[in-house]
Structure formats: C-alpha cells, structure tokens
Design a protein around this motif. Structure first.
Motif, PDB file in Angstrom:
ATOM      1  N   GLU A   2      26.339 -33.170  27.260  1.00  0.00           N
ATOM      2  CA  GLU A   2      25.585 -33.577  26.078  1.00  0.00           C
ATOM      3  C   GLU A   2      26.398 -34.591  25.286  1.00  0.00           C
ATOM      4  O   GLU A   2      27.597 -34.413  25.073  1.00  0.00           O
ATOM      5  N   ASP A  20       6.446 -41.144  20.244  1.00  0.00           N
ATOM      6  CA  ASP A  20       7.731 -41.064  20.965  1.00  0.00           C
ATOM      7  C   ASP A  20       7.715 -41.825  22.288  1.00  0.00           C
ATOM      8  O   ASP A  20       8.418 -41.465  23.249  1.00  0.00           O
ATOM      9  N   LYS A  24      10.347 -41.427  25.469  1.00  0.00           N
ATOM     10  CA  LYS A  24       9.815 -40.901  26.733  1.00  0.00           C
ATOM     11  C   LYS A  24      10.135 -41.848  27.894  1.00  0.00           C
ATOM     12  O   LYS A  24      10.439 -41.408  29.008  1.00  0.00           O
ATOM     13  N   GLU A  27      13.822 -41.410  28.714  1.00  0.00           N
ATOM     14  CA  GLU A  27      14.026 -40.138  29.421  1.00  0.00           C
ATOM     15  C   GLU A  27      13.582 -40.237  30.878  1.00  0.00           C
ATOM     16  O   GLU A  27      14.294 -39.807  31.790  1.00  0.00           O
ATOM     17  N   ASP A  33      17.393 -35.901  28.853  1.00  0.00           N
ATOM     18  CA  ASP A  33      16.599 -35.338  27.754  1.00  0.00           C
ATOM     19  C   ASP A  33      17.179 -35.837  26.443  1.00  0.00           C
ATOM     20  O   ASP A  33      18.400 -35.787  26.231  1.00  0.00           O
ATOM     21  N   VAL A  34      16.311 -36.337  25.549  1.00  0.00           N
ATOM     22  CA  VAL A  34      16.739 -36.845  24.250  1.00  0.00           C
ATOM     23  C   VAL A  34      16.140 -35.960  23.158  1.00  0.00           C
ATOM     24  O   VAL A  34      14.926 -35.746  23.114  1.00  0.00           O
ATOM     25  N   ILE A  35      17.005 -35.436  22.275  1.00  0.00           N
ATOM     26  CA  ILE A  35      16.575 -34.495  21.236  1.00  0.00           C
ATOM     27  C   ILE A  35      17.071 -34.976  19.883  1.00  0.00           C
ATOM     28  O   ILE A  35      18.263 -35.311  19.726  1.00  0.00           O
ATOM     29  N   ALA A  36      16.173 -35.033  18.889  1.00  0.00           N
ATOM     30  CA  ALA A  36      16.542 -35.421  17.520  1.00  0.00           C
ATOM     31  C   ALA A  36      16.916 -34.182  16.725  1.00  0.00           C
ATOM     32  O   ALA A  36      16.173 -33.198  16.718  1.00  0.00           O
ATOM     33  N   ARG A  37      18.084 -34.244  16.060  1.00  0.00           N
ATOM     34  CA  ARG A  37      18.560 -33.103  15.274  1.00  0.00           C
ATOM     35  C   ARG A  37      19.162 -33.577  13.953  1.00  0.00           C
ATOM     36  O   ARG A  37      20.288 -34.071  13.922  1.00  0.00           O
ATOM     37  N   ILE A  41      21.076 -37.773  17.285  1.00  0.00           N
ATOM     38  CA  ILE A  41      20.315 -37.718  18.542  1.00  0.00           C
ATOM     39  C   ILE A  41      21.238 -37.179  19.622  1.00  0.00           C
ATOM     40  O   ILE A  41      22.347 -37.697  19.826  1.00  0.00           O
TER      41      ILE A  41
END
Length: 350
Positions: A2, A20, A24, A27, A33-37, A41
């Motif tokens: 990660e 998105d 997409k 990815e 896999d790309v996740i926003a937090r 990112i």
C-alpha cells in the motif's frame, strides 16, 4: 503493498472525475485499488504497479493544482507515459503558453510530442510536422504564426494547401475564383477565426498581411519576412513541394504539416512530403517532428480509431512483405537452403 499520497478535498473531485471515471480507468489499466481516506489516497497492489499509479496520480495532482480541469485525454496520456516508463512531466507543459484564443482560452502543447514540435518551430527556420489526424499539427502552427505576427517577428502570414478533393469529385463549383477555392481552405479559416477573430482576420486580409491561398498561387514568388504554413502536404507532388520550398526568402519561417496515411493523390502519384522527408533529413537547419497516436488531443475515440488503423496497416505491410515474390538471388538462396534441409532429413538414421 500500500502506498499513500496526500490530496486535498478541493482537488479530489477534479482528479477522480465524474462518477470516479478517472480513478476507475487507472485501477483497470494498472490493476490496483485506489481508496480515498480523509485527505489522502491509498493505492493497493503490486509494488511496481503501485509506483506507476502513484506517478499517475501525482501528475494529475500537479495539473489540478495549476488550475486545469483534468480530462479523460490527460488521464489516457499520462497512463501511456507511465506504462512505457517515458521521462518528462505533463505538468511542465502547462507553463508553455503560446497565445490565447479570442475567448481567452490558452493555447499550449498538451503532450510531450507537441512540446517538441513547438520547440522545433521556435528554434528552426523550417519544420516538418508529420503525424495522424487530431495531433494539433495545423492548429499549433497557426498559433505560432499569429504569435510571431502580433510580436512583429514577421510582417505577414501566408497559409496554403493543395486544392485536392478528399476522395470525391465535386465537379464545377459556382462563383468567382475565390468562391471556388474557399472550400479547400476552410479548415485554415476555422483556426484563424478561433484564435484571431473574424474581424481582425478580415482587416488584416484586406491589408494583405494575412493571405490564404492554394499552393498553385505560390509559383514565381519570393516570400520574405513571412510565417508560411503549408498544410496537407501529403497531397503535394514532388514538383509542387520543390517549388514551394524554393520560394522561401530572408526573415521567413516555414512549417510544413501532413499525414502520410491520408493521401488523396491519384493512384501511382508519389507524395512530395514522402520525398522531402527522405531528401532533406540530413540538413541540420530543418526540423522534423513526428507525432503519433499518443499525441492525439481530440475526442479519445479518435485516438482509438488512429491506433486501430495503424495496427491494420502494420498487418497489411507484414502480409505484403511475406507474400512478395522472391528475387532471382533470393530464390536461389531459398532453394539451396530448402535442398540442404531436405538432404539432412533424408540422412537422419531411423
């Protein structure tokens, strides 16, 4: 593994795209896999693929921070650069402003290929811009010509192209001579109106400072202190190309644009652009900028169409080479090799 980069909320929407869509695409293309937090990112996947995804996101972040709207073309182009491990940053292109359109829209190179093309026009007296449709060959040349004209680097703009029909016979056209040739020159008018404005174009045309004419009008002239653009050069004959290139006078700059895959010349007639590239390549003062399907800046579908045609043409060339009859020398060599193989097979012990 990660990897994480910081990304403020104000740029997140621009980079992610509607629904998105941009993320997409990243990815799917890089298998991550790309996740926003909360202002960050996270990219999850194999290390090498994560690094490519991070580089892609960093490039998009720079574009967004410079005030640009991230488009599908930006995402596609950056992904191509990242996958092929090409050096350079798309964000650096944003600093290279050529001029603004009448509506205030900035005209800049959008790909590294376009950047090289623009730099060649700045530093070389004569430049050949060769590439498929949609790579900005004519539009960027027009922008450079108007920029040079407004800065008094040249006293005149001359735009020309051969008056050849694109695979159709239009017959006899009505009207005077100007009305007959206008349809062939319409793409040049369109670019001029967008960058300069119709009123300014008409005023400068009446003064003789901007001239849009078919290639046949160039014979017998010497063009001094002018920015000259020959568009659709793939439709010139070798004689026409030689005639045009020998018109150049002192203080002039010349840009020749063309797409070698879209010739409208009669069957069997050689293209003047083909011949000029081969003959003039050794001359250092002449620049050659070869744009590819990666430099297409029209709708993304145009890039796919150009790429599909290039693949098909490559297959056709390979098939033709394979089926080409052998010369007498090659035929003798081929027969001798076949005989040797046959002899060896017969001599093998059972």
């Amino acid at each position: 593994m990660e990897k994480i980069i910081e990304l403020s909320v104000e740029h997140e929407k621009n980079i992610f795209g509607g629904l998105d869509s941009h993320i997409k695409k990243i990815e799917k293309s890089l298998h991550v896999d790309v996740i926003a937090r909360d202002g960050h990112i996270a990219v999850v996947g194999e290390e090498s693929k994560c690094e490519k995804a991070i580089r892609t996101l960093e490039e998009l972040k720079k574009l967004s921070e410079q005030g640009n709207r991230v488009t599908e073309q930006n995402v596609n182009y950056i992904l191509d650069l990242v996958k092929s491990n090409e050096p350079g940053s798309v964000a650096d292109l944003d600093k290279d402003l050529i001029c603004n359109t009448l509506s205030g829209k900035p005209i800049k190179p959008k790909t590294l290929g376009q950047k090289n093309y623009v730099d060649a026009m700045r530093h070389k007296m004569m430049v050949f811009g060769i590439g498929p449709a949609g790579t900005g060959k004519t539009y960027l040349a027009m922008a450079m010509a108007i920029h040079a004209f407004k800065n008094d680097n040249v006293g005149k703009i001359i735009l020309t192209r051969p008056a050849i029909e694109a695979g159709e016979n239009l017959g006899f056209l009505p009207g005077d001579l100007q009305s007959k040739i206008d349809p062939y020159l319409r793409p040049l008018y369109d670019a001029l109106y967008q960058i300069m404005g119709a009123e300014s174009f008409v005023k400068n045309t009446e003064k003789g400072l901007i001239e849009v004419a078919p290639l046949a009008y160039m014979r017998g002239r010497t063009l001094d202190n002018a920015f000259i653009i020959l568009d659709e050069a793939q439709n010139t004959t070798p004689a026409q190309m030689k005639m045009f290139l020998t018109r150049i006078g002192f203080g002039s700059k010349v840009v020749v644009t063309g797409d070698l895959t879209q010739k409208d010349l009669p069957y069997g007639v050689k293209s003047g652009l083909d011949e000029a590239v081969k003959i003039l390549s050794p001359i250092e003062e002449i620049g050659f900028s070869h744009l590819t399907n990666k430099d297409v800046v029209r709708h993304p579908l145009v890039q796919k169409i150009v790429h599909a045609y290039e693949k098909n043409e490559a297959k056709t060339r390979f098939r033709n080479e394979r089926n080409r009859p052998l010369s007498r020398e090659n035929r003798k060599s081929y027969t001798a090799k076949s005989h040797m193989k046959s002899t060896k097979r017969q001599e093998k012990p059972e």
